[in-house]
Design a protein around this motif. Structure first.
Motif, mmCIF file in Angstrom:
data_model
loop_
_atom_site.group_PDB
_atom_site.id
_atom_site.type_symbol
_atom_site.label_atom_id
_atom_site.label_comp_id
_atom_site.label_asym_id
_atom_site.label_seq_id
_atom_site.Cartn_x
_atom_site.Cartn_y
_atom_site.Cartn_z
ATOM 1 N N ILE A 3 43.342 45.442 36.175
ATOM 2 C CA ILE A 3 41.895 46.450 36.152
ATOM 3 C C ILE A 3 42.097 47.512 35.426
ATOM 4 C CG2 ILE A 3 40.472 47.804 37.565
ATOM 5 C CD1 ILE A 3 41.440 46.305 39.963
ATOM 6 N N ASN A 4 41.324 47.807 34.245
ATOM 7 C CA ASN A 4 41.431 48.495 33.257
ATOM 8 C C ASN A 4 42.858 48.851 32.733
ATOM 9 O OD1 ASN A 4 38.838 49.421 33.535
ATOM 10 N ND2 ASN A 4 39.561 50.841 35.306
ATOM 11 N N ASN A 5 43.421 47.407 32.494
ATOM 12 C CA ASN A 5 44.579 47.462 31.514
ATOM 13 C C ASN A 5 45.816 47.594 32.601
ATOM 14 O OD1 ASN A 5 43.434 46.621 29.182
ATOM 15 N ND2 ASN A 5 43.089 48.383 28.800
ATOM 16 N N GLN A 6 45.693 47.620 34.086
ATOM 17 C CA GLN A 6 46.986 48.002 34.955
ATOM 18 C C GLN A 6 46.780 47.014 35.772
ATOM 19 O OE1 GLN A 6 47.684 52.180 36.001
ATOM 20 N NE2 GLN A 6 45.435 52.499 34.969
ATOM 21 N N LYS A 7 47.965 46.687 36.264
ATOM 22 C CA LYS A 7 48.323 45.614 37.179
ATOM 23 C C LYS A 7 47.920 46.086 38.664
ATOM 24 C CE LYS A 7 52.246 43.084 35.395
ATOM 25 N NZ LYS A 7 53.638 42.816 35.416
ATOM 26 N N ILE A 16 39.926 38.985 48.249
ATOM 27 C CA ILE A 16 41.393 39.548 48.108
ATOM 28 C C ILE A 16 41.292 41.157 48.070
ATOM 29 C CG2 ILE A 16 42.593 37.746 47.250
ATOM 30 C CD1 ILE A 16 42.665 38.980 44.519
ATOM 31 N N MET A 17 42.124 41.961 48.628
ATOM 32 C CA MET A 17 42.208 43.384 48.690
ATOM 33 C C MET A 17 43.369 43.619 47.634
ATOM 34 S SD MET A 17 40.759 42.266 51.299
ATOM 35 C CE MET A 17 41.960 41.945 52.678
ATOM 36 N N VAL A 18 43.381 44.629 46.574
ATOM 37 C CA VAL A 18 44.364 44.920 45.719
ATOM 38 C C VAL A 18 44.663 46.444 45.794
ATOM 39 C CG1 VAL A 18 43.899 42.918 44.282
ATOM 40 C CG2 VAL A 18 42.649 44.958 43.907
ATOM 41 N N ASP A 19 45.845 46.860 45.513
ATOM 42 C CA ASP A 19 46.105 48.158 45.191
ATOM 43 C C ASP A 19 45.694 49.004 44.125
ATOM 44 O OD1 ASP A 19 47.415 50.722 45.567
ATOM 45 O OD2 ASP A 19 49.380 50.031 46.441
ATOM 46 N N VAL A 20 45.011 49.762 44.255
ATOM 47 C CA VAL A 20 44.464 50.357 43.224
ATOM 48 C C VAL A 20 44.661 51.948 43.130
ATOM 49 C CG1 VAL A 20 42.637 48.650 42.479
ATOM 50 C CG2 VAL A 20 42.043 50.764 44.002
ATOM 51 N N SER A 21 45.705 52.401 44.029
ATOM 52 C CA SER A 21 46.156 53.729 44.325
ATOM 53 C C SER A 21 46.230 54.545 42.700
ATOM 54 C CB SER A 21 47.386 53.852 45.134
ATOM 55 O OG SER A 21 46.967 53.321 46.335
ATOM 56 N N ASN A 22 46.744 54.088 41.987
ATOM 57 C CA ASN A 22 46.987 54.518 40.560
ATOM 58 C C ASN A 22 46.194 54.137 39.418
ATOM 59 O OD1 ASN A 22 49.428 56.047 41.777
ATOM 60 N ND2 ASN A 22 50.545 54.100 41.672
ATOM 61 N N ASP A 52 42.583 54.279 37.939
ATOM 62 C CA ASP A 52 41.022 54.806 37.646
ATOM 63 C C ASP A 52 40.170 53.979 37.614
ATOM 64 O OD1 ASP A 52 38.852 56.762 37.428
ATOM 65 O OD2 ASP A 52 39.337 57.155 35.312
ATOM 66 N N CYS A 53 39.386 53.750 38.828
ATOM 67 C CA CYS A 53 38.425 52.480 38.857
ATOM 68 C C CYS A 53 37.306 52.810 39.859
ATOM 69 C CB CYS A 53 39.200 51.327 39.053
ATOM 70 S SG CYS A 53 39.813 51.204 40.757
ATOM 71 N N GLN A 54 36.276 51.938 39.859
ATOM 72 C CA GLN A 54 35.254 52.300 40.804
ATOM 73 C C GLN A 54 34.319 50.905 41.175
ATOM 74 O OE1 GLN A 54 32.400 54.865 38.720
ATOM 75 N NE2 GLN A 54 32.227 53.519 36.890
ATOM 76 N N GLU A 55 33.506 50.732 41.958
ATOM 77 C CA GLU A 55 32.988 49.839 42.430
ATOM 78 C C GLU A 55 32.046 49.142 41.285
ATOM 79 O OE1 GLU A 55 31.215 51.295 46.135
ATOM 80 O OE2 GLU A 55 33.170 51.160 47.110
ATOM 81 N N GLY A 56 32.079 47.845 41.264
ATOM 82 C CA GLY A 56 31.517 47.240 39.856
ATOM 83 C C GLY A 56 32.258 47.195 38.787
ATOM 84 N N ASP A 57 33.450 47.696 38.783
ATOM 85 C CA ASP A 57 34.165 47.411 37.381
ATOM 86 C C ASP A 57 34.695 46.032 37.473
ATOM 87 O OD1 ASP A 57 33.930 50.017 36.655
ATOM 88 O OD2 ASP A 57 36.162 50.702 37.209
ATOM 89 N N GLU A 58 35.134 45.535 36.096
ATOM 90 C CA GLU A 58 35.419 44.084 35.776
ATOM 91 C C GLU A 58 37.004 44.250 36.159
ATOM 92 O OE1 GLU A 58 34.359 41.555 32.315
ATOM 93 O OE2 GLU A 58 36.181 42.383 31.824
ATOM 94 N N VAL A 59 37.531 43.029 36.709
ATOM 95 C CA VAL A 59 38.830 42.583 37.162
ATOM 96 C C VAL A 59 39.060 41.352 36.354
ATOM 97 C CG1 VAL A 59 40.382 41.968 38.902
ATOM 98 C CG2 VAL A 59 38.465 43.820 39.375
ATOM 99 N N VAL A 60 40.226 41.224 35.780
ATOM 100 C CA VAL A 60 40.842 39.940 35.116
ATOM 101 C C VAL A 60 41.823 39.449 36.019
ATOM 102 C CG1 VAL A 60 42.040 39.131 33.135
ATOM 103 C CG2 VAL A 60 40.195 40.869 32.774
ATOM 104 N N VAL A 61 41.590 38.293 36.681
ATOM 105 C CA VAL A 61 42.647 37.421 37.221
ATOM 106 C C VAL A 61 43.590 36.840 36.288
ATOM 107 C CG1 VAL A 61 43.196 35.873 39.171
ATOM 108 C CG2 VAL A 61 40.895 37.185 39.196
#
Length: 368
Positions: free
Chosen positions: A300-304, A316-322, A324-333
């Motif tokens: 997400i935004n070039n971060q794992k 799935i749920m992923v840890d985005v604590s660190n 900067d993202c928001q609902e609607g952002d693109e995710v690359v699997v």
């Protein structure tokens, strides 16, 4: 490239063309190329992929089962199609759609000859598979004379090819084993050709065989995983580009307090304030439970962003604590940089399993 608004598998046809050209560059000009499009074209789309490759003049297609070949024919594919693992119950349907069976033991040979004779076929193309060490399907070298004898007693079929399958062509530590397979196939094909009195096509190499054993290219080679962008080694992966990009989006973001849990069976319990993102993709889409609990990740935004807790059927749920993202952002699997092979490694499996597991409910988009 537009941002994903839902879970989608983007398929890059330019990359497919480049992969084909790279593999063909390893061959002699007269060596035929069989494109393997079994298992939904390794999770992509067999009809779209086959039409694209047919326009690039591949010589043959291969599928595992009759229904896969029927789907290709019904979509308009005209090139020869080898069915690698036909079942006797499907022989009439196979013949009706001009598919070519691999015959691998006496039972299936005898039953196909019986059907071919009843259907009054003449020189219908069949392929004889020999086992040289994979020990999965195939006649033994001791069967050469008996097969030839049966074939000489009928005009219903004609042997289009003799083939075998390498067991460890990607593993150079098994070079001696592979060279022994090649030698056995040479001996079998020489004996068999002499026994039937004409020269069928010979083929043995899969993708890694193409890349590592030019002496075994014979008259034709078969490639599946290489076409889709994986060379089974870091060296060869530099020259191949994965054709699939699996994307999804963030549906919801949660703040998880210390001590709270996430997902089924409380698969994750937070030991600190944690931010998670829920994504609309799960094990029903091919992301198995083995990727859960911090093993697998998305980008997400070039971060794992590592998977939190258990993989659900549809999410799935992923840890985005660190991140900067928001609902609607693109995710690359996975894509051409963070590949399916990278993700598969986290669960101690292989790219083949991951890409062929991608559910057909996921929309395919073709990029040319």
């Amino acid at each position: 490239m537009p941002k994903a608004q839902q879970t989608v598998l983007e398929i890059n046809l330019k990359a497919l063309s480049q992969n084909l050209k790279h593999l063909q560059s390893k061959l002699q000009p007269n060596t035929k190329f069989m494109a393997v499009v079994k298992a939904f074209a390794y999770g992509n789309d067999p009809c779209e992929i086959a039409h694209f490759l047919e326009n690039l003049n591949v010589d043959y297609f291969a599928v595992a089962y009759t229904n896969e070949g029927v789907a290709l024919r019904e979509s308009g594919i005209t090139k020869p199609i080898l069915v690698l693992h036909p079942q006797t119950v499907n022989f009439k349907e196979l013949i009706e759609h001009c598919l070519e069976p691999a015959l691998y033991n006496n039972k299936i040979l005898d039953e196909f000859l019986e059907v071919a004779s009843a259907e009054k076929l003449n020189h219908y193309p069949v392929h004889i598979k020999f086992n040289t060490g994979l020990n999965r399907l195939g006649f033994s070298e001791n069967d050469v004379n008996s097969i030839a004898s049966k074939l000489k007693n009928t005009e219903a079929v004609k042997v289009e090819s003799i083939f075998s399958h390498l067991a460890a062509s990607e593993d150079l530590n098994e070079k001696a084993f592979t060279q022994n397979q090649i030698e056995r196939f040479n001996n079998i094909s020489n004996r068999f050709t002499e026994a039937i009195g004409y020269q069928p096509i010979l083929h043995m190499c899969n993708t890694s065989g193409i890349l590592n054993y030019p002496e075994a290219h014979f008259d034709m080679v078969r490639s599946g995983i290489g076409l889709y962008g994986f060379g089974n080694s870091e060296k060869e992966n530099q020259f191949l580009k994965p054709i699939g990009t699996l994307k999804t989006v963030i549906s919801q973001i949660h703040q998880i307090e210390k001590g709270e849990s996430v997902g089924y069976n409380r698969g994750f319990i937070s030991n600190k304030l944690t931010k998670t993102a829920t994504l609309p993709i799960g094990h029903a889409d091919g992301i198995g439970r083995q990727y859960g609990k911090g093993k697998g990740y998305v980008t997400i935004n070039n971060q794992k962003a590592y998977i939190v807790g258990n993989v659900c059927m549809d999410m799935i749920m992923v840890d985005v604590s660190n991140i900067d993202c928001q609902e609607g952002d693109e995710v690359v699997v996975f894509n051409g940089e963070t590949t399916a092979e990278n993700l598969a490694d986290t669960a101690n499996t292989i790219s083949y399993e991951l890409i062929t597991s991608i559910s057909q409910r996921i929309k395919r988009v073709f990029i040319s």
